[in-house]
Design a protein around this motif. Structure first.
Motif, mmCIF file in Angstrom:
data_model
loop_
_atom_site.group_PDB
_atom_site.id
_atom_site.type_symbol
_atom_site.label_atom_id
_atom_site.label_comp_id
_atom_site.label_asym_id
_atom_site.label_seq_id
_atom_site.Cartn_x
_atom_site.Cartn_y
_atom_site.Cartn_z
ATOM 1 N N ALA A 96 0.764 -1.026 0.014
ATOM 2 C CA ALA A 96 -0.287 -0.182 0.060
ATOM 3 C C ALA A 96 1.009 1.625 0.510
ATOM 4 O O ALA A 96 0.575 2.087 -0.335
ATOM 5 N N ALA A 97 2.192 0.998 0.966
ATOM 6 C CA ALA A 97 2.909 2.539 1.038
ATOM 7 C C ALA A 97 3.418 2.840 -0.670
ATOM 8 O O ALA A 97 3.541 3.681 -0.861
ATOM 9 N N LEU A 98 3.297 1.796 -1.030
ATOM 10 C CA LEU A 98 4.715 1.723 -2.315
ATOM 11 C C LEU A 98 3.312 2.759 -3.811
ATOM 12 O O LEU A 98 3.085 3.284 -4.673
ATOM 13 N N HIS A 99 1.986 2.793 -3.447
ATOM 14 C CA HIS A 99 1.136 3.163 -3.872
ATOM 15 C C HIS A 99 1.118 4.846 -2.839
ATOM 16 O O HIS A 99 -0.025 5.595 -3.058
ATOM 17 N N GLY A 100 1.966 5.156 -2.077
ATOM 18 C CA GLY A 100 1.508 6.172 -1.765
ATOM 19 C C GLY A 100 0.262 6.223 0.095
ATOM 20 O O GLY A 100 0.170 7.010 0.500
ATOM 21 N N VAL A 101 -0.539 5.519 0.198
ATOM 22 C CA VAL A 101 -0.946 5.190 1.383
ATOM 23 C C VAL A 101 0.223 4.439 2.759
ATOM 24 O O VAL A 101 0.631 3.838 2.850
ATOM 25 N N THR A 102 -0.388 5.642 3.359
ATOM 26 C CA THR A 102 1.233 5.554 4.393
ATOM 27 C C THR A 102 -0.129 5.717 6.084
ATOM 28 O O THR A 102 0.640 5.864 6.438
ATOM 29 N N THR A 103 -0.770 5.612 5.708
ATOM 30 C CA THR A 103 -1.016 5.836 7.155
ATOM 31 C C THR A 103 -2.639 5.348 7.555
ATOM 32 O O THR A 103 -2.817 4.009 6.986
ATOM 33 N N LEU A 104 -1.932 4.380 9.004
ATOM 34 C CA LEU A 104 -3.046 2.971 9.436
ATOM 35 C C LEU A 104 -3.509 3.473 10.272
ATOM 36 O O LEU A 104 -3.098 3.396 10.767
ATOM 37 N N CYS A 105 -4.237 2.533 10.546
ATOM 38 C CA CYS A 105 -5.105 1.901 11.968
ATOM 39 C C CYS A 105 -5.039 0.048 12.497
ATOM 40 O O CYS A 105 -5.728 -0.457 11.689
ATOM 41 N N CYS A 106 -4.269 -0.395 13.241
ATOM 42 C CA CYS A 106 -3.651 -1.381 13.403
ATOM 43 C C CYS A 106 -4.756 -2.160 14.257
ATOM 44 O O CYS A 106 -5.712 -1.389 15.370
ATOM 45 N N MET A 107 -5.338 -2.909 14.235
ATOM 46 C CA MET A 107 -6.584 -3.436 15.469
ATOM 47 C C MET A 107 -6.374 -5.323 15.767
ATOM 48 O O MET A 107 -6.109 -5.982 14.162
ATOM 49 N N THR A 108 -6.898 -6.145 16.212
ATOM 50 C CA THR A 108 -6.911 -7.455 16.862
ATOM 51 C C THR A 108 -7.934 -7.823 15.248
ATOM 52 O O THR A 108 -7.580 -8.570 14.688
ATOM 53 N N GLY A 109 -9.845 -6.980 15.843
ATOM 54 C CA GLY A 109 -9.990 -7.278 14.471
ATOM 55 C C GLY A 109 -11.457 -8.718 15.412
ATOM 56 O O GLY A 109 -11.051 -9.528 16.336
ATOM 57 N N ASP A 110 -13.000 -8.181 14.726
ATOM 58 C CA ASP A 110 -13.200 -8.260 15.350
ATOM 59 C C ASP A 110 -13.542 -10.369 14.930
ATOM 60 O O ASP A 110 -13.032 -10.096 14.181
ATOM 61 N N ASP A 111 -13.903 -11.193 15.741
ATOM 62 C CA ASP A 111 -14.036 -12.558 15.761
ATOM 63 C C ASP A 111 -14.377 -13.108 14.835
ATOM 64 O O ASP A 111 -15.426 -12.731 14.367
ATOM 65 N N VAL A 112 -14.176 -13.800 13.736
ATOM 66 C CA VAL A 112 -14.863 -15.068 12.756
ATOM 67 C C VAL A 112 -16.876 -15.214 12.773
ATOM 68 O O VAL A 112 -16.880 -14.347 12.230
ATOM 69 N N THR A 113 -16.985 -15.255 14.550
ATOM 70 C CA THR A 113 -18.216 -15.460 14.318
ATOM 71 C C THR A 113 -19.622 -14.126 14.421
ATOM 72 O O THR A 113 -20.744 -14.881 14.625
#
Ligand code: SF4
Lengths: 312, 121
Positions: A96-113
């Motif tokens: 993504a950074a290669l395309h200029g996307v350099t802002t991230l938001c990191c998260m665990t993520g809801d469970d698959v259930t």
């Protein structure tokens, strides 16, 4: 137009930072995204490109983030730990950074259930503090393996935290752990218990968390009581008090009552110490974001993106 | 001998802590609660999905491992309590099924990927 990185490092901020969720996109080409951009972009500094939100498959975070960038809005690329191992996560961030996307938001993520394919395997090869650190290392020019990445992508790394979920007192410490790992902003989960958000920001103030990360509480723009009940029952980590649901359900104009609720929440959040701005999740899909921003006395951030940029 | 150690370790830790033999034990830092029993395998604190009653997002009848861990860690000796907030590195999947006791003695459980340690540290 200042970037989020510039806004978050301003010594004396002129106004709150506003971010919002770009609704998930499935088909319809870039037009599907540009419609959301046209509606939301005038009022925000950046838009989140979600990563299989609520464990439902959609057009990918990387693809949507690149599209947002092309449409002239800074994307905040959400990266969740649920669906990919560390190799894939590093590859997505670097790609993504290669395309200029350099802002991230990191998260665990809801469970698959929580999603519509609950039979799928869960990955969780890293957890969110580890993902933040891994992203931070990429920004310092190293993959986890130690292999150099030159030039290093200039990443702005954010994360999430939930002031409304137990163990309440510990949430700020977890925020501090994320700050130490490299997070510079925290988008806080929507919190329908005002006292919990207040308590979180008080602790953030006394521990210095708000000087390490910019706090952006989430405000949800919903149509009525049905959505509040849904969130309360179905969305992991969100509890809506019955009194709040009743307030909206018993109003003569539910839609308006839901708006007033959001406006009150937004005012309350902005009045708290160390809150740097707001993050909006718009489930009304109308002109409410513009209205609430105006009612909060905030300026329009930019003109509607020009049709040139839209006509990609 | 090494296999014997792993067998004994599992026999002791499985009934008490639900040990899954990740081979890099952090029990003492996590309030003597095994984070690997968290369905999301989180090693650095609770996810945002913890329920109002303190139970797990994924297993509604199970108390969240991290709510329990945090609660218990408050009652632990100070150094262990402070280590609760340490950033624990990603799991080394190669150690799955090996004895963490041996890995502790040899220092193998302290090895992290070369790129993990921050330049500022
Ligand atoms: S609620 Fe607790 S035990 Fe369940 S997945 Fe989240 S952190 Fe793990």
């Amino acid at each position: 137009m200042s970037s989020l990185a510039e806004l978050l490092t301003e010594p004396t901020p002129a106004r709150p930072v506003i971010t919002a969720e770009c609704p998930p996109v499935d088909g319809g080409g870039l037009n599907a995204i540009s419609e959301h951009v046209r509606r939301l972009a005038p009022y925000v500094d950046a838009l989140n490109a979600t990563d299989n939100a609520a464990a439902h498959a959609h057009a990918s975070n990387v693809a949507v983030a690149i599209a947002l960038n092309r449409l002239g809005v800074e994307p905040i690329m959400q990266v969740a730990c649920r669906d990919k191992n560390r190799l894939a996560l590093e590859a997505d961030i670097v790609g993504a950074a290669l395309h200029g996307v350099t802002t991230l938001c990191c998260m665990t993520g809801d469970d698959v259930t929580a999603g519509d394919e609950p039979e799928t395997g869960r990955v969780f090869d890293m957890d969110s503090p580890q993902l933040i650190r891994a992203a931070n290392r990429l920004a310092q020019g190293r993959y986890l393996s130690g292999r150099p990445l030159d030039p290093a992508p200039p990443l702005l790394i954010g994360a999430v935290e939930n002031p409304g979920a137990p163990p309440y007192a510990y949430r700020v410490r977890r925020g501090l752990k994320k700050a130490a790992a490299g997070a510079r902003f925290l988008q806080l989960q929507i919190c329908y218990h005002e006292d919990r958000l207040t308590e979180f920001t008080n602790l953030a103030e006394s521990t210095g968390l708000n000087r390490k990360v910019a706090l952006l509480p989430t405000i949800c723009l919903v149509k009525g009581a049905k959505a509040l009940r849904f969130m309360n029952e179905r969305v992991p980590g969100i509890a809506v008090p019955q009194s709040v649901i009743d307030l909206v359900a018993n109003a003569s104009d539910e839609r308006e009552a839901a708006y007033q609720l959001a406006l009150e929440q937004a005012k309350h959040a902005l009045s708290l110490p160390g809150v740097r701005g707001l993050h909006f999740a718009d489930f009304r899909h109308d002109d409410t974001l513009g209205r609430i921003v105006a009612d909060l006395g905030l300026p329009t951030v930019r003109g509607a993106p020009d049709s040139e940029a839209i006509a990609v | 001998m090494v296999q014997l150690l792993a067998t004994i370790e599992h026999a002791v830790k499985k009934p008490v802590w639900g040990c899954t033999m990740c081979g890099q034990c952090v029990l003492h830092k996590t309030g003597l609660t095994c984070p690997m029993t968290c369905p999301k395998n989180l090693r650095n604190g609770p996810c945002g999905g913890v329920r109002e009653d303190g139970n797990c997002e994924v297993e509604p009848d199970m108390p969240c491992v991290w709510v329990k861990a945090q609660d218990r860690s408050e009652k632990m000796p100070r150094t262990w309590r402070e280590q609760f907030d340490d950033l624990r590195p990603p799991v080394d999947n190669r150690l799955q099924g090996t004895s963490s006791w041996k890995n502790l003695l040899t220092g193998r459980d302290k090895q992290v990927p070369a790129g993990w340690q921050s330049d500022e540290e």
